[in-house]
Design an enzyme around this catalytic site. Structure first.
Site, PDB file in Angstrom:
ATOM      1  N   GLU A  93       0.830  -1.205   0.000  1.00  0.00           N
ATOM      2  CA  GLU A  93       0.000   0.000   0.000  1.00  0.00           C
ATOM      3  C   GLU A  93       0.861   1.249   0.000  1.00  0.00           C
ATOM      4  OE1 GLU A  93      -3.185  -1.763   3.242  1.00  0.00           O
ATOM      5  OE2 GLU A  93      -2.508   0.295   3.406  1.00  0.00           O
ATOM      6  N   CYS A 106       2.979   8.417   2.057  1.00  0.00           N
ATOM      7  CA  CYS A 106       3.406   7.405   3.009  1.00  0.00           C
ATOM      8  C   CYS A 106       3.735   6.147   2.204  1.00  0.00           C
ATOM      9  CB  CYS A 106       2.289   7.146   4.005  1.00  0.00           C
ATOM     10  SG  CYS A 106       2.684   5.805   5.102  1.00  0.00           S
ATOM     11  N   CYS A 113       5.835  -7.469   7.079  1.00  0.00           N
ATOM     12  CA  CYS A 113       6.857  -7.069   8.046  1.00  0.00           C
ATOM     13  C   CYS A 113       7.119  -8.230   8.976  1.00  0.00           C
ATOM     14  CB  CYS A 113       6.382  -5.860   8.852  1.00  0.00           C
ATOM     15  SG  CYS A 113       7.638  -5.239   9.998  1.00  0.00           S
ATOM     16  N   CYS A 117       4.850  -6.758  15.649  1.00  0.00           N
ATOM     17  CA  CYS A 117       4.176  -5.955  16.676  1.00  0.00           C
ATOM     18  C   CYS A 117       2.702  -6.368  16.702  1.00  0.00           C
ATOM     19  CB  CYS A 117       4.315  -4.463  16.382  1.00  0.00           C
ATOM     20  SG  CYS A 117       6.034  -3.971  16.161  1.00  0.00           S
ATOM     21  N   CYS A 120      -0.365  -4.278  15.107  1.00  0.00           N
ATOM     22  CA  CYS A 120      -0.198  -3.717  13.762  1.00  0.00           C
ATOM     23  C   CYS A 120      -0.713  -4.673  12.688  1.00  0.00           C
ATOM     24  CB  CYS A 120       1.285  -3.413  13.540  1.00  0.00           C
ATOM     25  SG  CYS A 120       1.704  -3.015  11.838  1.00  0.00           S
ATOM     26  N   GLY A 163       6.057  -2.354   6.484  1.00  0.00           N
ATOM     27  CA  GLY A 163       7.428  -2.840   6.590  1.00  0.00           C
ATOM     28  C   GLY A 163       8.316  -1.991   7.479  1.00  0.00           C
ATOM     29  N   GLU A 164       9.477  -2.529   7.765  1.00  0.00           N
ATOM     30  CA  GLU A 164      10.462  -1.852   8.606  1.00  0.00           C
ATOM     31  C   GLU A 164      11.619  -1.381   7.703  1.00  0.00           C
ATOM     32  OE1 GLU A 164      11.044  -0.549  11.512  1.00  0.00           O
ATOM     33  OE2 GLU A 164      13.108  -0.250  10.909  1.00  0.00           O
ATOM     34  N   SER A 195      10.461   6.139   9.556  1.00  0.00           N
ATOM     35  CA  SER A 195       9.950   5.647  10.838  1.00  0.00           C
ATOM     36  C   SER A 195      10.475   4.231  11.077  1.00  0.00           C
ATOM     37  CB  SER A 195       8.418   5.630  10.812  1.00  0.00           C
ATOM     38  OG  SER A 195       7.916   5.059  11.997  1.00  0.00           O
ATOM     39  N   SER A 218       9.184   4.370  16.716  1.00  0.00           N
ATOM     40  CA  SER A 218       7.923   3.858  17.272  1.00  0.00           C
ATOM     41  C   SER A 218       8.178   3.314  18.657  1.00  0.00           C
ATOM     42  CB  SER A 218       7.376   2.758  16.354  1.00  0.00           C
ATOM     43  OG  SER A 218       7.171   3.294  15.079  1.00  0.00           O
ATOM     44  N   CYS A 337      -2.383   1.622   7.223  1.00  0.00           N
ATOM     45  CA  CYS A 337      -1.462   0.912   6.345  1.00  0.00           C
ATOM     46  C   CYS A 337      -1.454  -0.552   6.726  1.00  0.00           C
ATOM     47  CB  CYS A 337      -0.056   1.505   6.427  1.00  0.00           C
ATOM     48  SG  CYS A 337       0.295   2.532   5.014  1.00  0.00           S
TER      49      CYS A 337
HETATM   50  N1  SAH Z   1       7.918  -0.373  10.747  1.00  0.00           N
HETATM   51  C1  SAH Z   1       8.028   1.017  10.983  1.00  0.00           C
HETATM   52  C2  SAH Z   1       7.248   1.859  10.003  1.00  0.00           C
HETATM   53  C3  SAH Z   1       5.887   1.389   9.596  1.00  0.00           C
HETATM   54  S1  SAH Z   1       4.646   1.430  10.848  1.00  0.00           S
HETATM   55  C4  SAH Z   1       7.652   1.364  12.395  1.00  0.00           C
HETATM   56  O1  SAH Z   1       7.133   0.500  13.097  1.00  0.00           O
HETATM   57  O2  SAH Z   1       7.936   2.485  12.807  1.00  0.00           O
HETATM   58  C5  SAH Z   1       4.266   3.153  10.963  1.00  0.00           C
HETATM   59  C6  SAH Z   1       3.710   3.580  12.312  1.00  0.00           C
HETATM   60  O3  SAH Z   1       2.370   3.110  12.495  1.00  0.00           O
HETATM   61  C7  SAH Z   1       4.505   3.053  13.494  1.00  0.00           C
HETATM   62  O4  SAH Z   1       4.709   4.063  14.456  1.00  0.00           O
HETATM   63  C8  SAH Z   1       3.596   1.981  14.020  1.00  0.00           C
HETATM   64  O5  SAH Z   1       3.892   1.679  15.342  1.00  0.00           O
HETATM   65  C9  SAH Z   1       2.257   2.598  13.805  1.00  0.00           C
HETATM   66  N2  SAH Z   1       1.140   1.671  13.877  1.00  0.00           N
HETATM   67  C10 SAH Z   1       1.069   0.404  13.422  1.00  0.00           C
HETATM   68  N3  SAH Z   1      -0.144  -0.128  13.680  1.00  0.00           N
HETATM   69  C11 SAH Z   1      -0.864   0.836  14.303  1.00  0.00           C
HETATM   70  C12 SAH Z   1      -2.181   0.901  14.823  1.00  0.00           C
HETATM   71  N4  SAH Z   1      -2.993  -0.147  14.720  1.00  0.00           N
HETATM   72  N5  SAH Z   1      -2.576   2.068  15.390  1.00  0.00           N
HETATM   73  C13 SAH Z   1      -1.743   3.128  15.470  1.00  0.00           C
HETATM   74  N6  SAH Z   1      -0.491   3.124  15.002  1.00  0.00           N
HETATM   75  C14 SAH Z   1      -0.041   1.992  14.439  1.00  0.00           C
HETATM   76 FE1  SF4 Z   2       5.901  -3.264  13.919  1.00  0.00          FE
HETATM   77 FE2  SF4 Z   2       6.210  -1.289  12.092  1.00  0.00          FE
HETATM   78 FE3  SF4 Z   2       6.416  -3.864  11.366  1.00  0.00          FE
HETATM   79 FE4  SF4 Z   2       4.055  -2.904  12.042  1.00  0.00          FE
HETATM   80  S1  SF4 Z   2       5.259  -2.276  10.301  1.00  0.00           S
HETATM   81  S2  SF4 Z   2       4.949  -4.883  12.702  1.00  0.00           S
HETATM   82  S3  SF4 Z   2       4.599  -1.442  13.664  1.00  0.00           S
HETATM   83  S4  SF4 Z   2       7.747  -2.773  12.771  1.00  0.00           S
END
Ligand code: SAH
Ligand code: SF4
Length: 368
Positions: A93, A106, A113, A117, A120, A163-164, A195, A218, A337
């Protein structure tokens, strides 16, 4: 014969290719401009190239690696999400957010990923593969072309999609360099933000890069005990290491680091935890982005109430920690996302995790 992926090439590599083909040097400059300034989707559009060269490009290279699948606009028309399929099947996306003057994209850096987490949507879907630099670039170019039609342009890019980014360091950085290239896309490093979930060694590596992009981390929890649960990679890079790497980034770049904190009802949103967060960030050139969590289908976590979000924010403000509250848009779009992909299936031929018909406007709920 494998197709050459045009958007994966650096300018030097493109020059070498054209030289190998017996073309004059300036052809690479022409093509570079068509790719990154005029956002061509096919060699046929490159009208100042000889027909024979256009034909060769069409048969031996691939320009756009992303197959457009579907697009969704938020009800206020300010946010557009697009879902693409990669040539081998996985889906990613990319999102456009319109603000008054800014046009922020974005962008995804991986299909899925591996960081897991639990709150997510992307993490819940698992990991498919890294994107190439060209697949990252193509998301940007797709929207750049769309905006050009209305005489607009991309003003900011956040690597906060699926993704990270620091787990796909080389491709992400190759894309950043190419986006920053004044002879190409020409976007200032300051207009880009990456991020990360907090891969401490890669943050240190970032602090040595010449491109001074914004860093967002994050965080989501002020103690190792809780962060181990919410952000499992914390077990590998605990807070002391992560904060050390962030301080190094601040010292090297003199840029303020943003910490993202998704407030989860009864999990990380108490006044005491706000104080712990203020203790953790005390004295740092830092900024906190607070958002109520966007609940996802498979997660037990819920977003905090507005009053709790305000109370948490008030503690931080009292303690002198600069804080932004995002109740509607901005970083919160990130939560979406991965959610559109979850509804369509993470890859061709795979079953969606949520029924499409369950929601008239998938992925464009009240969080936009
Ligand atoms: N992997 C990276 C970037 C992609 S996620 C990271 O984790 O930073 C982008 C942001 O969206 C991160 O801060 C993540 O923690 C947050 N995020 C993911 N799922 C979410 C959710 N369900 N509600 C709010 N923020 C969320
Ligand atoms: Fe965690 Fe970012 Fe990966 Fe989602 S995209 S699992 S928040 S590292």
């Amino acid at each position: 014969m494998d197709l050459i992926q045009l958007l994966d090439l650096t300018k030097d590599e493109l020059q070498t290719l054209l030289t190998d083909w017996g073309e004059p040097r300036y052809r690479a400059d022409q093509i570079w401009r068509w790719l990154y300034r005029r956002f061509a989707f096919s060699p046929e559009e490159m009208t100042d190239l000889p027909k024979s060269l256009r034909t060769r490009l069409s048969t031996e290279t691939r320009l756009h690696p992303l197959h457009f699948l579907t697009t969704l606009d938020s009800s206020d028309g300010q946010t557009r999400k697009t879902l693409f399929t990669l040539p081998d099947g996985p889906r990613v996306e990319a999102v456009l957010m319109r603000y008054q003057k800014r046009r922020t994209l974005c962008i995804s850096t991986q299909a899925g990923c591996a960081m897991g987490c639990p709150f997510c949507a992307t993490g819940q879907g698992g990991f498919d593969r890294n994107l190439s630099s060209g697949e990252i670039m193509a998301q940007v170019l797709f929207y750049a072309r769309l905006l050009a039609v209305e005489e607009g342009r991309v003003t900011n890019i956040v690597f906060m999609g699926m993704g990270e980014p620091l787990a796909n360091y080389a491709a992400t950085w190759a894309a950043i360099r190419r986006l920053n290239d004044p002879t190409g896309f020409g976007l200032g490093a300051r207009a880009m933000t990456l991020s990360t979930v907090g891969l401490a060694p890669a943050i240190r590596r970032m602090s040595h890069e010449p491109e001074r992009v914004g860093l967002a981390v994050s965080l989501h929890a002020p103690t190792d005990e809780l962060r181990d649960e919410l952000v499992p990679i914390n077990r590998r890079y605990p807070l002391a290491q992560l904060m050390g790497a962030c301080r190094e980034y601040i010292t090297a770049t003199r840029r303020r680091v943003s910490f993202e904190y998704a407030l989860m009802d009864g999990i990380n949103d108490s006044d005491e935890q706000a104080h712990q967060l203020a203790d953790l960030l005390g004295g740092m050139l830092a900024h906190v982005n607070l958002i109520p969590l966007n609940p996802t289908a498979d997660s037990p976590y819920r977003g905090s109430s507005k009053s709790r979000v305000r109370a948490f924010s008030a503690v931080l403000e009292d303690r002198g920690v600069p804080t932004t509250l995002r109740l509607r848009r901005g970083i919160d779009i990130q939560a979406g996302c991965g959610q559109l992909r979850a509804r369509y299936g993470s890859s061709e031929g795979r079953t969606p995790t949520t029924a499409l018909s369950a929601d008239k406007h998938p992925g464009t709920g009240d969080h936009h």
